[in-house]
Design a protein around this motif. Structure first.
Motif, PDB file in Angstrom:
ATOM      1  N   GLN A 116      -0.523 -18.431   0.918  1.00 38.78           N
ATOM      2  CA  GLN A 116      -0.008 -17.105   1.289  1.00 38.78           C
ATOM      3  C   GLN A 116       0.170 -16.216   0.068  1.00 38.78           C
ATOM      4  N   ASP A 173      -9.702  -8.949   7.537  1.00 41.62           N
ATOM      5  CA  ASP A 173      -8.255  -8.922   7.745  1.00 41.62           C
ATOM      6  C   ASP A 173      -7.999  -9.529   9.112  1.00 41.62           C
ATOM      7  N   TRP A 174      -7.981 -10.857   9.157  1.00 41.31           N
ATOM      8  CA  TRP A 174      -7.867 -11.558  10.427  1.00 41.31           C
ATOM      9  C   TRP A 174      -6.559 -11.252  11.136  1.00 41.31           C
ATOM     10  N   GLU A 175      -5.497 -10.962  10.380  1.00 40.67           N
ATOM     11  CA  GLU A 175      -4.215 -10.660  11.022  1.00 40.67           C
ATOM     12  C   GLU A 175      -4.243  -9.305  11.707  1.00 40.67           C
ATOM     13  N   LEU A 176      -5.098  -8.412  11.222  1.00 38.71           N
ATOM     14  CA  LEU A 176      -5.193  -7.082  11.816  1.00 38.71           C
ATOM     15  C   LEU A 176      -6.041  -7.103  13.081  1.00 38.71           C
ATOM     16  N   SER A 177      -7.245  -7.629  12.984  1.00 35.91           N
ATOM     17  CA  SER A 177      -8.148  -7.652  14.130  1.00 35.91           C
ATOM     18  C   SER A 177      -9.368  -8.484  13.799  1.00 35.91           C
ATOM     19  N   ASP A 212     -12.726  -4.207  13.590  1.00 34.38           N
ATOM     20  CA  ASP A 212     -11.937  -3.701  12.479  1.00 34.38           C
ATOM     21  C   ASP A 212     -12.567  -2.412  11.948  1.00 34.38           C
TER      22      ASP A 212
END
Length: 237
Positions: free
Chosen positions: A116, A127-131, A136
């Protein structure tokens, strides 16, 4: 319901359970490898030799917490200490001890502090946490922004009606092969190979280095170091 103390005698990661022996005696019981998600316990995997306290429910143990944890191998603690020292050479500082990192690594932590912290300091392409990458809308904008310190005036845009990207300066057309939602990297691999060629030509100290399901922007030596120590997962060839 009374809580009992148990010793971990077997761990089965493939089937995600451990076998526990009641310290009061009796048959072996089963427990999940990790604490329950709502538990305040750290999300670390059980290891043989651990002692835990929990509630017996039929043939299993629920709501368990550690009484004591067996220590990670000394050579792994030493290796993590060496890694921390090497990371400082790349001006990356991780606020954790070698022991803590070794324990998180050895117990397959669900909240790996080293991973992390490094991802917070090293740019990634996706940015896997975004989309999902295919949804994206800021992906190419982030790429352009990340390249400005090394390739001033760099621009990239999808080609209308074609499966390709246009790179500037130079007017390079780069194919964008059809990928899948499970493997979107296929679509962007030629693009980043071309960008890496531009970075090399400009004498930049960084490259987009492939990892298991993404790329990171870093000095190649740093990326190899992180892969060697199992921080980023296996490299895609």
């Amino acid at each position: 319901m009374a809580r009992e103390t148990f010793s971990v005698v077997e761990v089965n990661p493939a089937h995600r359970f451990a076998r526990l022996r009641p310290e009061s005696g009796g048959a072996l019981l089963h427990a999940g490898l990790y604490p329950e998600e709502e538990s305040p316990e750290p999300q670390l995997q059980l290891r043989e030799g651990d002692r835990v306290e929990g509630q017996r429910r039929g043939q299993s143990v629920a709501d368990w917490g550690w009484v004591s944890r067996t220590e990670p191998p000394p050579d792994l603690v030493e290796r993590m200490g060496e890694l921390l020292a090497k990371l400082e050479g790349f001006e990356l500082r991780v606020p954790a001890t070698a022991y803590d990192l070794a324990e998180h690594h050895w117990r397959r932590s669900r909240a790996d502090p080293l991973h992390q912290e490094l991802l917070a300091q090293l740019p990634t392409f996706f940015d896997w946490e975004l989309s999902h990458p295919y949804e994206d809308g800021a992906l190419l904008d982030r790429l352009q922004a990340a390249m400005q310190p090394y390739l001033p005036g760099f621009e990239v845009a999808p080609q209308a009606g074609r499966s390709a990207f246009r790179l500037e300066p130079g007017g390079h057309d780069v194919p964008a092969p059809e990928g899948s939602r499970e493997a979107p990297a296929t679509t962007f691999e030629p693009l980043l190979l071309q960008v890496n060629g531009l970075l090399e030509g400009a004498g930049a100290p960084v490259r987009w280095v492939p990892t298991e399901d993404d790329w990171i922007l870093s000095p190649p030596g740093l990326a190899e170091l992180l892969v060697l120590h199992g921080v980023l997962g296996p490299r895609r060839e």
